[in-house]
Design a protein around this motif. Structure first.
Motif: not given
Lengths: 187, 187
Positions: A106, A109, A116, A119-120, A123-124, A127, B103, B158-159, B162-163, B165-167
Motif C-alpha cells: 500500500r 503504491a 496503485r 492494488l486498487t 482491493l476493490r 470489498l 504508517l 488507510l484505504e 493509500t488506494l 480509487g477503491v472508494l
C-alpha cells in the motif's frame, strides 16, 4: 517464461517475506532468489518485471488468509458472521507476514502508479466480493453492515499487527462480537 | 541540547516529510537536515538519537491533525459527532504526509522494540482520550460507539490515503454519516 506452479508460488511467498522484513524498497529479484534459496536469476525467469511480481504477491496474500464459506458452523446468522470475522482476524494474525507485506505494498503504491492501479483493482474486488457475499449468502444485515465491519476490521487488524500493546488488555474475540452486533441494523 | 522551539518543530516536520517520502529506512539525521535546509549536524544537536526524533515525529503528527472540541458547531449530539469525524477525515486527507509517515512508523515499530513501546503509549492514549472525551462531553453513544468508530475511521483513512480509487465512487462524507448513525446504540 517458466511455469512450474509450485516453484512460482514458492517465489511469491519468498517475495512476501522480503516485503515484510525489508520493505518494498528491499524487494529485488536477487533478494527473492536468496530468500527462496534458489539460484540467482530464477525469479527473473518467472516474472516479467518487479511490478508483475508485486501484483502476484498482492493476489497471493489474499488467497493465503481467505476464509471459505464452508468453514462456518454456526446456524444463527449473526453468530455465523461473528465466526467468520473471528476466523479472519485469527488467520491474518497467524499470517502476520502476509498482512504486513500488503501494508508495505500500500505504501509503495502511493509512489508507483502502476502498482496503485493493480492494488486498487484487487482491493476493490475484495470489498465488492464481501458485499455480494452477504447479499447472496446466509449472512445478516445490509450493505452498510458489510462496509462498516470491513473497515472496522481493517483498522483493528492494523492496530493488532503493528502495535498489539494498544489492545493488549481487551478480549479481541469479544470486541469483534460487539462490532458485529452493533453493525447490524435495528430490528 | 539546543532548544529553539520553532527550529525544533521545523526539524520534526522535515522528519515527517522524509518518513512519508523515503520510509523509515531513509530517515537519518543527515536526510532531515537536507529536507529542512539547515547545515549538516543541526538535527543531531536537537535530538538525542534517532528514536528520540521518531518519538517527536509521532507526537507531532497527532498535534497537526487534532480536531478541537471548540470546532463543533452542531447542537444535535449525533450531528456533532458526525461533524467531528468528517473534520478528522478531511484534516488527515489534507495532511496526507503526516498519516503516511505514521504508517511508516507503525511498520518500523514491528522491527524496533523501543519505538514500538513509545508508539504503543501514544496510540493507546489517543484511543483512551477518545473514550474519555465522549464520556465527559456532549457526544452521544457508549464506549462501543467510540471504539467501533475509531477503528472504522482508521480503516477508511488507510484505504482513502493509500488506494483512493477503491472508494472513488462513494461519497465519503455520507459514508462517515452512515458509520456514525450505525455505531450508536439502539434507542
Amino acid at each position: 517464461m517458466v511455469t512450474n506452479p509450485e516453484r512460482r508460488t514458492a517465489l511469491v511467498d519468498a517475495a512476501i517475506d522480503v516485503l515484510a522484513t525489508h520493505g518494498a524498497r528491499g524487494l529485488t529479484f536477487r533478494a527473492v532468489d536468496t530468500e527462496a534459496g534458489v539460484p540467482t536469476g530464477t525469479a527473473s525467469n518467472y516474472f516479467a518485471n518487479r511490478d508483475d511480481l508485486l501484483r502476484h504477491a498482492a493476489e497471493r496474500i489474499h488467497v493465503r488468509v481467505a476464509v471459505d464459506a464452508g468453514e462456518g458452523t454456526e446456524s444463527d446468522p449473526a453468530a455465523l458472521l461473528t465466526q467468520f470475522m473471528r476466523l479472519l482476524l485469527h488467520r491474518i494474525a497467524d499470517d502476520r507476514t502476509g498482512w504486513l507485506a500488503l501494508l508495505e505494498l500500500r505504501l509503495e503504491a502511493t509512489r508507483r502508479p502502476e502498482l496503485r492501479a493493480t492494488l486498487t483493482t484487487a482491493l476493490r474486488e475484495n470489498l465488492e466480493a464481501n458485499v455480494r457475499g452477504r447479499r447472496e449468502g446466509e449472512l445478516p444485515g445490509d450493505d452498510l453492515t458489510t462496509v462498516l465491519l470491513y473497515y472496522a476490521m481493517t483498522g483493528l487488524i492494523l492496530e493488532h499487527l503493528t502495535l498489539p500493546g494498544v489492545l493488549a488488555d481487551r478480549d479481541l474475540d469479544a470486541l469483534v462480537g460487539d462490532f458485529v452486533r452493533r453493525s447490524l441494523p435495528e430490528t
